[in-house]
Motif scaffolding. Structure first.
Motif, short mmCIF file in Angstrom:
data_model
loop_
_atom_site.label_atom_id
_atom_site.label_comp_id
_atom_site.label_asym_id
_atom_site.label_seq_id
_atom_site.Cartn_x
_atom_site.Cartn_y
_atom_site.Cartn_z
N TRP A 106 0.82 -1.21 0.00
CA TRP A 106 0.00 0.00 0.00
C TRP A 106 0.86 1.26 0.00
CZ3 TRP A 106 -3.98 -1.91 4.19
CH2 TRP A 106 -4.97 -2.68 3.55
N GLU B 84 2.16 1.75 -3.53
CA GLU B 84 1.07 2.12 -4.42
C GLU B 84 0.66 3.58 -4.19
OE1 GLU B 84 -1.16 -2.24 -4.88
OE2 GLU B 84 -2.06 -0.65 -3.67
N LEU B 85 0.59 4.00 -2.94
CA LEU B 85 0.21 5.38 -2.63
C LEU B 85 1.27 6.36 -3.12
CD1 LEU B 85 -1.18 4.81 0.97
CD2 LEU B 85 -2.51 5.49 -1.04
N GLU C 177 0.36 6.61 -6.76
CA GLU C 177 -0.99 6.89 -7.23
C GLU C 177 -1.75 7.93 -6.42
OE1 GLU C 177 -2.85 3.07 -7.15
OE2 GLU C 177 -1.29 2.13 -8.41
N SER C 178 -1.42 8.13 -5.15
CA SER C 178 -2.20 9.04 -4.30
C SER C 178 -1.79 10.48 -4.57
CB SER C 178 -1.96 8.71 -2.83
OG SER C 178 -2.43 9.77 -2.00
N VAL D 294 -0.20 12.10 -1.30
CA VAL D 294 1.09 11.53 -0.94
C VAL D 294 2.15 11.93 -1.96
CG1 VAL D 294 2.37 9.37 -0.64
CG2 VAL D 294 0.09 9.62 0.36
N ARG D 295 1.83 11.85 -3.24
CA ARG D 295 2.78 12.27 -4.28
C ARG D 295 3.15 13.74 -4.12
NH1 ARG D 295 3.57 9.69 -9.13
NH2 ARG D 295 3.48 11.69 -10.20
N ARG E 242 -6.49 0.71 2.73
CA ARG E 242 -5.47 1.53 2.09
C ARG E 242 -5.73 3.01 2.32
NH1 ARG E 242 -3.39 1.92 -4.20
NH2 ARG E 242 -4.90 3.61 -4.32
N ALA E 243 -7.01 3.39 2.40
CA ALA E 243 -7.35 4.79 2.67
C ALA E 243 -6.86 5.21 4.05
CB ALA E 243 -8.86 5.00 2.56
N GLU F 1 -3.26 5.90 3.73
CA GLU F 1 -3.08 7.18 3.04
C GLU F 1 -3.17 8.35 4.02
OE1 GLU F 1 -4.64 9.18 -1.08
OE2 GLU F 1 -6.11 8.16 0.18
N ASP F 2 -4.17 8.32 4.91
CA ASP F 2 -4.33 9.39 5.89
C ASP F 2 -3.14 9.43 6.84
OD1 ASP F 2 -6.73 10.04 4.75
OD2 ASP F 2 -7.97 9.08 6.28
#
Length: 262
Positions: A79, A82-83, A86-87, A90-91, A152-153, A156-157
């Motif tokens: 995760w 991936e983040l 793709e996030s 985060v990017r 995964r959310a 992300e947080d």
């Protein structure tokens, strides 16, 4: 025939500092696309820190527990990467962190010397006590608590929250060391709670905390007070509440490096 790497077409008036920043930013973006090796079998330095106190020693764990830890770690690292690719949030934070030099006196490993060379700072997955989902250290980088994530959310947080701390450390200068200046600690916690998504309505609903008005502000204030109260340099929750209230009006509207939030 092998083509030489294409160089960016800089304007003759671009400053050397801009060119160096651009090169760091481009290198970071290029690295996001590269697959990272899993480090789940490595013994991370986080294990030796006070932040991990209360965890069951690895030697006392059953084979079933070790297999679960390995599965949690692989999921967390999957995760995380991936983040990073793709996030949007985060990017965005990783790009802006890569454009800033390390904080003065920082002993954090350089990206190429860490377990995550594809990221501008170390991001480690480890099991944690039930009271936390992540952490940030000036020496070790970002910790993601692999056994505490629901989705995964959620990762992300938590990752966005810790990236705000990492950006703040590089961008701002506290009075003394980070953690000793309670006002600086309160400010970065307010900003991280406000910008990361920790206080969105859906997340607060699952915690059974919601308000008809100013729900977001109430969440940010409450969680910032809890974080400052956990600081060993803070004497009491009353002191934490006082410090958060003192800096709230100045730190709440500060959305850097974002232009604004919705």
């Amino acid at each position: 025939m092998t083509r030489p790497p294409q160089q960016p077409a800089f304007d003759p008036h671009d400053s050397p500092s801009f060119r160096r920043s651009f090169e760091r930013w481009r290198a970071t973006l290029s690295a996001f696309a590269a697959p990272a090796r899993l480090r789940c079998d490595d013994k991370a330095a986080w294990d030796q820190g006070a932040i991990m106190q209360g965890q069951q020693p690895d030697a006392d764990k059953s084979d079933r527990d070790r297999k679960r830890d390995l599965a949690d770690c692989r999921r967390c690292e999957k995760w995380r990467d991936e983040l990073a690719r793709e996030s949007p949030i985060v990017r965005f934070m990783l790009q802006h962190i890569s454009l800033l030099p390390p904080a003065p006196g920082s002993t954090m490993p350089a990206p190429e010397q860490s377990d995550t060379p594809h990221l501008p700072l170390p991001v480690t997955c480890q099991p944690c006590p039930p009271t936390m989902a992540g952490g940030y250290s000036s020496e070790l980088g970002i910790l993601l608590c692999q056994n505490r994530f629901m989705s995964r959310a959620h990762v992300e947080d938590a990752l966005a929250h810790e990236l705000v701390h990492a950006w703040d450390e590089r961008r701002f200068k506290p009075r003394g060391k980070w953690g000793e200046d309670l006002r600086a600690h309160a400010c970065t916690e307010i900003r991280a709670e406000n910008l990361s998504g920790d206080c969105r309505f859906g997340r607060e609903f699952t915690r059974r905390n919601w308000h008809f008005t100013k729900q977001h502000q109430a969440c940010v204030r409450r969680r910032a007070i809890l974080s400052v109260a956990a600081n060993p340099n803070c004497k009491s929750k009353d002191e934490a509440e006082r410090v958060v209230n003192e800096v709230f009006e100045s730190c709440w509207p500060d959305t850097r490096p974002f232009d604004e939030i919705y």
